[in-house]
Design a protein around this motif. Sequence first.
Motif, PDB file in Angstrom:
ATOM      1  N   GLY A  25       0.817  -1.197   0.000  1.00 30.65           N
ATOM      2  CA  GLY A  25       0.000   0.000   0.000  1.00 30.65           C
ATOM      3  C   GLY A  25       0.853   1.249   0.000  1.00 30.65           C
ATOM      4  O   GLY A  25       2.050   1.201  -0.279  1.00 30.65           O
ATOM      5  N   ILE A  26       0.225   2.362   0.327  1.00 29.89           N
ATOM      6  CA  ILE A  26       0.869   3.673   0.317  1.00 29.89           C
ATOM      7  C   ILE A  26       1.119   4.113   1.763  1.00 29.89           C
ATOM      8  O   ILE A  26       0.230   4.011   2.607  1.00 29.89           O
ATOM      9  N   VAL A  27       2.318   4.619   2.041  1.00 31.98           N
ATOM     10  CA  VAL A  27       2.630   5.149   3.371  1.00 31.98           C
ATOM     11  C   VAL A  27       1.948   6.514   3.507  1.00 31.98           C
ATOM     12  O   VAL A  27       2.117   7.385   2.651  1.00 31.98           O
ATOM     13  N   THR A  28       1.160   6.680   4.574  1.00 30.78           N
ATOM     14  CA  THR A  28       0.498   7.951   4.833  1.00 30.78           C
ATOM     15  C   THR A  28       0.684   8.326   6.305  1.00 30.78           C
ATOM     16  O   THR A  28       0.925   7.466   7.149  1.00 30.78           O
ATOM     17  N   ALA A  29       0.570   9.610   6.598  1.00 30.06           N
ATOM     18  CA  ALA A  29       0.670  10.084   7.978  1.00 30.06           C
ATOM     19  C   ALA A  29      -0.593   9.693   8.734  1.00 30.06           C
ATOM     20  O   ALA A  29      -1.689   9.702   8.181  1.00 30.06           O
ATOM     21  N   SER A  30      -0.427   9.339  10.021  1.00 29.68           N
ATOM     22  CA  SER A  30      -1.586   8.974  10.841  1.00 29.68           C
ATOM     23  C   SER A  30      -1.715   9.847  12.088  1.00 29.68           C
ATOM     24  O   SER A  30      -2.776   9.914  12.687  1.00 29.68           O
ATOM     25  N   SER A  31      -0.638  10.527  12.493  1.00 41.77           N
ATOM     26  CA  SER A  31      -0.708  11.426  13.646  1.00 41.77           C
ATOM     27  C   SER A  31       0.361  12.505  13.525  1.00 41.77           C
ATOM     28  O   SER A  31       1.381  12.314  12.867  1.00 41.77           O
ATOM     29  N   TRP A  32       0.070  13.644  14.169  1.00 38.39           N
ATOM     30  CA  TRP A  32       0.942  14.811  14.108  1.00 38.39           C
ATOM     31  C   TRP A  32       1.090  15.410  15.496  1.00 38.39           C
ATOM     32  O   TRP A  32       0.206  15.268  16.338  1.00 38.39           O
ATOM     33  N   ASP A  33       2.203  16.123  15.728  1.00 37.92           N
ATOM     34  CA  ASP A  33       2.362  16.826  17.000  1.00 37.92           C
ATOM     35  C   ASP A  33       1.733  18.221  16.878  1.00 37.92           C
ATOM     36  O   ASP A  33       1.156  18.562  15.834  1.00 37.92           O
ATOM     37  N   THR A  34       1.840  19.029  17.932  1.00 35.27           N
ATOM     38  CA  THR A  34       1.208  20.346  17.939  1.00 35.27           C
ATOM     39  C   THR A  34       1.819  21.313  16.923  1.00 35.27           C
ATOM     40  O   THR A  34       1.212  22.332  16.596  1.00 35.27           O
ATOM     41  N   GLU A  35       3.007  20.999  16.421  1.00 32.68           N
ATOM     42  CA  GLU A  35       3.652  21.840  15.414  1.00 32.68           C
ATOM     43  C   GLU A  35       3.416  21.330  13.998  1.00 32.68           C
ATOM     44  O   GLU A  35       3.982  21.843  13.040  1.00 32.68           O
ATOM     45  N   ILE A  87       2.792   6.890  11.364  1.00 30.06           N
ATOM     46  CA  ILE A  87       2.445   6.599   9.967  1.00 30.06           C
ATOM     47  C   ILE A  87       1.647   5.306   9.889  1.00 30.06           C
ATOM     48  O   ILE A  87       1.615   4.507  10.817  1.00 30.06           O
ATOM     49  N   GLN A  88       1.008   5.144   8.738  1.00 30.57           N
ATOM     50  CA  GLN A  88       0.215   3.943   8.485  1.00 30.57           C
ATOM     51  C   GLN A  88       0.386   3.551   7.031  1.00 30.57           C
ATOM     52  O   GLN A  88       0.926   4.318   6.232  1.00 30.57           O
ATOM     53  N   ILE A  89      -0.077   2.362   6.709  1.00 28.77           N
ATOM     54  CA  ILE A  89      -0.111   1.934   5.319  1.00 28.77           C
ATOM     55  C   ILE A  89      -1.573   1.920   4.900  1.00 28.77           C
ATOM     56  O   ILE A  89      -2.418   1.381   5.604  1.00 28.77           O
ATOM     57  N   SER A  90      -1.868   2.603   3.811  1.00 28.30           N
ATOM     58  CA  SER A  90      -3.213   2.612   3.247  1.00 28.30           C
ATOM     59  C   SER A  90      -3.236   1.556   2.157  1.00 28.30           C
ATOM     60  O   SER A  90      -2.572   1.699   1.129  1.00 28.30           O
ATOM     61  N   GLN A 139      10.698   5.043  11.737  1.00 33.38           N
ATOM     62  CA  GLN A 139      11.523   6.236  11.538  1.00 33.38           C
ATOM     63  C   GLN A 139      12.026   6.302  10.099  1.00 33.38           C
ATOM     64  O   GLN A 139      12.002   7.352   9.471  1.00 33.38           O
ATOM     65  N   THR A 140      12.473   5.180   9.564  1.00 31.64           N
ATOM     66  CA  THR A 140      12.946   5.137   8.177  1.00 31.64           C
ATOM     67  C   THR A 140      11.804   5.408   7.205  1.00 31.64           C
ATOM     68  O   THR A 140      11.954   6.183   6.261  1.00 31.64           O
ATOM     69  N   LEU A 141      10.648   4.789   7.442  1.00 33.96           N
ATOM     70  CA  LEU A 141       9.518   4.937   6.524  1.00 33.96           C
ATOM     71  C   LEU A 141       8.898   6.327   6.550  1.00 33.96           C
ATOM     72  O   LEU A 141       8.225   6.709   5.600  1.00 33.96           O
ATOM     73  N   MET A 142       9.137   7.106   7.604  1.00 29.31           N
ATOM     74  CA  MET A 142       8.617   8.479   7.631  1.00 29.31           C
ATOM     75  C   MET A 142       9.188   9.292   6.478  1.00 29.31           C
ATOM     76  O   MET A 142       8.583  10.258   6.037  1.00 29.31           O
TER      77      MET A 142
END
Length: 90
Positions: A16-26, A32-35, A51-54
């Motif tokens: 699948g595609i690597v996508t962001a799943s959570s963010w910090d306040t900045e 990350i997750q795989i869609s 960390q690498t996949l980010m």
Amino acid sequence: MSVEKSDPQQMVVLRGIVTASSWDTEGQVTGIQISAPGEEEYVLENEGSVQTLMGHIREEIEVSGFLVEYPTGKRGIKVKNFRLKGRWQK
């Protein structure tokens, strides 16, 4: 892209595609997750691999690992190995 499911105690392979799943306040990506096909999403777990996949958000990957189900109903995968799309298409 494909999803291969099996017994939760066995290794599974997801594409699948690597996508962001959570963010910090900045606004920095913290998870990350795989869609995968069928709008299935799996949170990726494993400090080193995550960390690498980010650095590969919006890229197609294949991951292998063990499925995890959270009390919230979300699913994840404890990543053991991964490879980028270009590496399995050669």
